[in-house]
Design a protein around this motif. Sequence first.
Motif, short mmCIF file in Angstrom:
data_model
loop_
_atom_site.label_atom_id
_atom_site.label_comp_id
_atom_site.label_asym_id
_atom_site.label_seq_id
_atom_site.Cartn_x
_atom_site.Cartn_y
_atom_site.Cartn_z
N CYS A 38 0.64 -1.33 -0.33
CA CYS A 38 0.33 -0.42 -0.41
C CYS A 38 1.46 0.71 0.11
CB CYS A 38 -0.37 -0.05 0.85
SG CYS A 38 -2.15 -1.93 0.77
N ASP A 47 -9.94 7.02 -1.35
CA ASP A 47 -9.66 5.44 -0.93
C ASP A 47 -10.50 4.84 -2.25
OD1 ASP A 47 -9.30 5.46 1.89
OD2 ASP A 47 -11.73 5.24 1.53
N ASP A 48 -10.96 4.75 -2.86
CA ASP A 48 -11.06 4.32 -4.51
C ASP A 48 -9.55 4.05 -5.15
OD1 ASP A 48 -13.59 4.10 -4.10
OD2 ASP A 48 -14.08 6.06 -5.60
N CYS A 50 -6.70 4.15 -3.73
CA CYS A 50 -5.88 3.27 -3.49
C CYS A 50 -6.49 1.31 -3.00
CB CYS A 50 -6.43 3.44 -1.68
SG CYS A 50 -5.09 5.15 -1.46
N GLU A 51 -7.88 1.00 -2.99
CA GLU A 51 -8.08 -0.32 -3.68
C GLU A 51 -8.01 -0.48 -4.73
OE1 GLU A 51 -11.96 0.27 -2.61
OE2 GLU A 51 -11.83 -0.09 0.15
N TYR A 52 -7.98 0.29 -5.48
CA TYR A 52 -8.21 -0.10 -7.25
C TYR A 52 -6.33 -0.30 -7.17
CZ TYR A 52 -7.68 0.42 -12.07
OH TYR A 52 -7.10 -0.47 -13.78
N LYS A 55 -6.37 -4.14 -3.06
CA LYS A 55 -7.64 -4.22 -2.73
C LYS A 55 -7.35 -3.73 -0.88
CE LYS A 55 -8.47 -9.29 -2.45
NZ LYS A 55 -9.08 -10.09 -2.15
N GLU A 56 -6.72 -3.99 -0.27
CA GLU A 56 -6.48 -4.18 0.74
C GLU A 56 -6.61 -2.80 1.25
OE1 GLU A 56 -4.66 -6.43 -0.75
OE2 GLU A 56 -5.99 -8.67 -0.40
N CYS A 57 -6.00 -1.67 0.51
CA CYS A 57 -5.63 -0.37 0.97
C CYS A 57 -6.29 0.86 1.33
CB CYS A 57 -4.22 -0.13 0.31
SG CYS A 57 -3.44 -0.91 -0.42
N LEU A 58 -6.22 1.70 2.21
CA LEU A 58 -7.30 2.56 2.25
C LEU A 58 -6.01 4.12 1.73
CD1 LEU A 58 -9.58 1.54 4.90
CD2 LEU A 58 -9.98 2.22 3.09
N CYS A 64 -1.21 5.96 0.62
CA CYS A 64 -2.06 4.33 0.73
C CYS A 64 -1.47 4.03 2.29
CB CYS A 64 -2.22 3.44 -0.16
SG CYS A 64 -3.18 4.18 -1.84
N ASN A 67 -5.47 -1.44 4.94
CA ASN A 67 -7.15 -0.98 5.11
C ASN A 67 -7.32 -1.62 7.24
OD1 ASN A 67 -7.48 -3.72 5.20
ND2 ASN A 67 -8.68 -3.17 3.39
#
Length: 355
Positions: A38, A47-48, A50-52, A55-58, A64, A67
């Motif tokens: 991340c 968030d979007d 980072c998740e893209y 997927k475990e990121c915010l 990032c 999460n």
Amino acid sequence: MSCSFEFYNLITEKNGIDKCTLMVPAQETIRNCLYKSCYDYATAMIDDECEYYLKECLTRGKGCIPNTEPCSSQRGTKIQCEKFKQFIGLDLNNNKIYKYCSGEIDNTQDSICKQRSCTDNTIALSNKECSDYMIGCVSKGIGCIDQNLPCRAYIGDQNTCSQFMGSNGTKYCWNTSQASLKSNCIEMKCSDVLGQSNEDCYSGMKPTTQIKIFCVFDGASCINYGQTCQQFKGQDDKTCSNYIAIDGPCKVGLYGFCSQRECNEAPNNLKTDEDCQNYHKRRYTTCYGCSHIKSCNNLISYDSCNLRNECTWVQQCTKTTDKCTLTQCFNTKVDGQQCFWNEKTNTCHEQQCED
């Protein structure tokens, strides 16, 4: 494992999820790959993004963060901290569950964030605003408070406190007429309701699905429902009959107190169940007064017997049967159909056209 710069970001581990990243600057043609982290995405703002990327990121504001990192791993002002959250698992419907973050009012951009609490919201004016801020929060007038806290956790004068419900909505809150805006609220009692009738007392502190207590009038003030007739004072039947007692209705008793109305004292001219229940809610007619037992056998007249669907008159009032029988054939009905005695076969059956 080795990979070229052109392909490093297309390669994943065997699980098909984790992607590779370069260990050294991209100008190298062949380099060892690492699991994607991340922290590698240092420019993401939401968030979007980072998740893209993984997927475990915010987001952490800029860049990032995993999460599952707690709020204390984030940095920022109170406003910045309230944009962050921590993933803690899935609910029964596989929806993600988060803990949300906040910060102290004097936080700077470098200050540590903290886990959000209801009291972090100091401006909300309604229960909805507080619930939107964090599930389990309700309004305390200005700002939010945990819905499970008792009335004494709220502050206000009598008018302010009367708008609150303490202990997760199971207690009405109140305060004395001398209380100031800075006074702690108290739990409301029936004696706090100013009423001159059962209706006044009941409406002053209405029971709900969570509040089972309700108030009644004892002739002087509002009290909790639960007293017997003998605990109420009254000089005549009119006064005593107005009281709501656990063994009521009440009648005048001895020494200035009321007593329970007895079934065998009902007037003999009460002919229907409705008449008897107006006299006493748990009593039934015998056609000559009332009884505490609801039984067809207690009815002594044809008319009273026929008023009850479960009864039928066969020289006396008896319980309706589900079929025509030898012992209950004459003047008997089953499901509205008259029973008929067949002299040829010596049997009883539901009457047919040919009979």
